[in-house]
Design a protein around this motif. Structure first.
Motif, PDB file in Angstrom:
ATOM      1  N   MET A   1       9.808 -14.602  12.222  1.00 59.80           N
ATOM      2  CA  MET A   1       8.407 -14.524  11.817  1.00 59.80           C
ATOM      3  C   MET A   1       8.220 -13.515  10.679  1.00 59.80           C
ATOM      4  O   MET A   1       8.656 -12.390  10.762  1.00 59.80           O
ATOM      5  CB  MET A   1       7.554 -14.075  13.014  1.00 59.80           C
ATOM      6  N   SER A   2       7.575 -13.944   9.632  1.00 62.89           N
ATOM      7  CA  SER A   2       7.338 -12.988   8.562  1.00 62.89           C
ATOM      8  C   SER A   2       5.988 -12.299   8.796  1.00 62.89           C
ATOM      9  O   SER A   2       5.060 -12.865   9.378  1.00 62.89           O
ATOM     10  CB  SER A   2       7.350 -13.708   7.221  1.00 62.89           C
ATOM     11  N   GLU A   3       5.976 -11.074   8.326  1.00 67.59           N
ATOM     12  CA  GLU A   3       4.800 -10.253   8.593  1.00 67.59           C
ATOM     13  C   GLU A   3       3.658 -10.543   7.621  1.00 67.59           C
ATOM     14  O   GLU A   3       2.499 -10.468   7.967  1.00 67.59           O
ATOM     15  CB  GLU A   3       5.213  -8.787   8.476  1.00 67.59           C
ATOM     16  N   TYR A   4       4.057 -10.831   6.384  1.00 63.94           N
ATOM     17  CA  TYR A   4       3.039 -11.038   5.353  1.00 63.94           C
ATOM     18  C   TYR A   4       3.077 -12.463   4.828  1.00 63.94           C
ATOM     19  O   TYR A   4       4.115 -13.102   4.813  1.00 63.94           O
ATOM     20  CB  TYR A   4       3.283 -10.070   4.192  1.00 63.94           C
ATOM     21  N   GLU A   5       1.916 -12.907   4.409  1.00 59.96           N
ATOM     22  CA  GLU A   5       1.829 -14.243   3.835  1.00 59.96           C
ATOM     23  C   GLU A   5       1.225 -14.182   2.450  1.00 59.96           C
ATOM     24  O   GLU A   5       0.571 -13.212   2.089  1.00 59.96           O
ATOM     25  CB  GLU A   5       0.944 -15.124   4.725  1.00 59.96           C
ATOM     26  N   LEU A   6       1.438 -15.251   1.710  1.00 59.29           N
ATOM     27  CA  LEU A   6       0.872 -15.300   0.365  1.00 59.29           C
ATOM     28  C   LEU A   6      -0.420 -16.117   0.373  1.00 59.29           C
ATOM     29  O   LEU A   6      -0.509 -17.143   1.026  1.00 59.29           O
ATOM     30  CB  LEU A   6       1.868 -15.958  -0.594  1.00 59.29           C
ATOM     31  N   HIS A   7      -1.393 -15.601  -0.380  1.00 58.21           N
ATOM     32  CA  HIS A   7      -2.645 -16.345  -0.543  1.00 58.21           C
ATOM     33  C   HIS A   7      -2.989 -16.403  -2.025  1.00 58.21           C
ATOM     34  O   HIS A   7      -3.852 -15.646  -2.491  1.00 58.21           O
ATOM     35  CB  HIS A   7      -3.779 -15.682   0.236  1.00 58.21           C
ATOM     36  N   PRO A   8      -2.332 -17.274  -2.758  1.00 57.93           N
ATOM     37  CA  PRO A   8      -2.523 -17.300  -4.219  1.00 57.93           C
ATOM     38  C   PRO A   8      -3.975 -17.469  -4.641  1.00 57.93           C
ATOM     39  O   PRO A   8      -4.369 -16.995  -5.699  1.00 57.93           O
ATOM     40  CB  PRO A   8      -1.688 -18.500  -4.662  1.00 57.93           C
ATOM     41  N   GLU A   9      -4.772 -18.131  -3.804  1.00 56.46           N
ATOM     42  CA  GLU A   9      -6.169 -18.348  -4.202  1.00 56.46           C
ATOM     43  C   GLU A   9      -6.947 -17.033  -4.276  1.00 56.46           C
ATOM     44  O   GLU A   9      -7.973 -16.946  -4.926  1.00 56.46           O
ATOM     45  CB  GLU A   9      -6.847 -19.362  -3.264  1.00 56.46           C
ATOM     46  N   ASN A  10      -6.416 -15.987  -3.640  1.00 56.33           N
ATOM     47  CA  ASN A  10      -7.105 -14.690  -3.693  1.00 56.33           C
ATOM     48  C   ASN A  10      -6.481 -13.701  -4.684  1.00 56.33           C
ATOM     49  O   ASN A  10      -6.951 -12.584  -4.808  1.00 56.33           O
ATOM     50  CB  ASN A  10      -7.085 -14.021  -2.315  1.00 56.33           C
ATOM     51  N   TRP A  11      -5.409 -14.100  -5.308  1.00 57.62           N
ATOM     52  CA  TRP A  11      -4.672 -13.157  -6.147  1.00 57.62           C
ATOM     53  C   TRP A  11      -5.537 -12.504  -7.216  1.00 57.62           C
ATOM     54  O   TRP A  11      -5.500 -11.297  -7.395  1.00 57.62           O
ATOM     55  CB  TRP A  11      -3.477 -13.860  -6.810  1.00 57.62           C
ATOM     56  N   VAL A  12      -6.295 -13.324  -7.941  1.00 52.94           N
ATOM     57  CA  VAL A  12      -7.059 -12.776  -9.067  1.00 52.94           C
ATOM     58  C   VAL A  12      -8.056 -11.729  -8.570  1.00 52.94           C
ATOM     59  O   VAL A  12      -8.142 -10.631  -9.111  1.00 52.94           O
ATOM     60  CB  VAL A  12      -7.780 -13.896  -9.840  1.00 52.94           C
ATOM     61  N   ASP A  13      -8.778 -12.077  -7.498  1.00 58.46           N
ATOM     62  CA  ASP A  13      -9.783 -11.138  -6.991  1.00 58.46           C
ATOM     63  C   ASP A  13      -9.147  -9.877  -6.422  1.00 58.46           C
ATOM     64  O   ASP A  13      -9.649  -8.781  -6.608  1.00 58.46           O
ATOM     65  CB  ASP A  13     -10.627 -11.821  -5.910  1.00 58.46           C
ATOM     66  N   ARG A  14      -8.045 -10.043  -5.736  1.00 59.51           N
ATOM     67  CA  ARG A  14      -7.477  -8.895  -5.053  1.00 59.51           C
ATOM     68  C   ARG A  14      -6.553  -8.043  -5.910  1.00 59.51           C
ATOM     69  O   ARG A  14      -6.504  -6.831  -5.749  1.00 59.51           O
ATOM     70  CB  ARG A  14      -6.739  -9.340  -3.797  1.00 59.51           C
TER      71      ARG A  14
END
Lengths: 185, 80
Positions: A1-14
């Motif tokens: 199980m990986s701890e972190y996930e990617l959310h490319p749709e939020n990249w610009v804002d975050r």
């Protein structure tokens, strides 16, 4: 199980502001920085299957960003032909002043200051990342971009007193976070 | 006109003055409040420190139009 996930749709804002501040002190050019960030996001998207979830999304993006910045240095250097070291004395009256030039350059201190301020900037953005996202956005608009209260209120459809409550919460949270992460370093 | 203000008002004026949006009268009321309120004094010091830090850090944000471009670009890639 990986701890972190990617959310490319939020990249610009975050992350775009964080990556931008990291980049701009290194390349010192808005358009170049902008291109590097765009390349970083695209490269991240392309290699998102390689993300193992061991580091945070941002750490992972920064590692891509660093490679892009190095690529940029190479490009800039090859455009010049090769790196040159020049010692010029354009005015003859400067001759004989060499010993004095060995004394530490006052500009070195500013380089140190620039670095420290950059770290501070990233620490602030880091702290803003940990507070409510809307509060962080409004705080940045008001404090960094200097947008007037009325425009922000219109955009978020809030009253001025709502805005000041948000600013108050953001400032309190930010000050607290910086006290832990900046002053106790 | 009341000279004495509650802590909430003091916070509010203190926040506003970080953006140079507090009027002279408000600042006067805040000063008076700070004379006897230790909690607000602490907040006020911290708040000013925060303003200085933000200013010194020279943070820049990506202009909004550029952010929109980046978003658009990512969206296109994601839709592929």
């Amino acid at each position: 199980m990986s701890e972190y996930e990617l959310h490319p749709e939020n990249w610009v804002d975050r992350y775009s502001d964080y990556l931008y501040n990291y980049t701009i002190v290194r390349v010192n050019d808005h358009d170049v920085a902008q291109d590097i960030i765009s390349e970083t996001f695209l490269a991240g998207l392309k290699s998102k299957d390689n993300f193992k979830g061991e580091a945070t999304e941002r750490t992972w993006l920064i590692s891509i960003l660093k490679r892009k910045i190095i690529d940029q240095y190479r490009k800039a250097n090859s455009a010049k032909g090769k790196a040159e070291v020049r010692i010029n004395y354009s005015e003859s009256e400067n001759e004989g002043d060499w010993l004095e030039e060995h004394i530490s350059d006052p500009s070195e201190k500013t380089a140190h200051e620039v670095m420290e301020n950059e770290e501070l900037g990233l620490a602030i953005l880091n702290c803003l990342d940990s507070i409510n996202e809307k509060h962080a956005t409004i705080f940045k608009m008001k404090t960094i971009d200097g947008i007037d209260t009325e425009s922000i209120c219109n955009e978020f459809n809030i009253t001025a007193s709502n805005l000041w409550v948000i600013i108050h919460r953001a400032r309190t949270a930010l000050a607290e976070c910086l006290e832990h992460n900046w002053f106790k370093k | 006109m009341k000279l004495k203000i509650p802590c909430e008002d003091a916070y509010h004026i203190c926040d506003k003055s970080q953006y140079k949006e507090a009027c002279l009268w408000e600042k006067l009321k805040l000063k008076l409040h700070l004379l006897y309120c230790r909690a607000c004094r602490k907040y006020s010091v911290r708040n000013q420190k925060l303003s200085k830090l933000v200013e010194r850090s020279n943070i820049r944000t990506v202009p909004r139009a550029n952010k929109e471009q980046l978003r658009e670009q990512l969206r296109k890639e994601l839709d592929k």
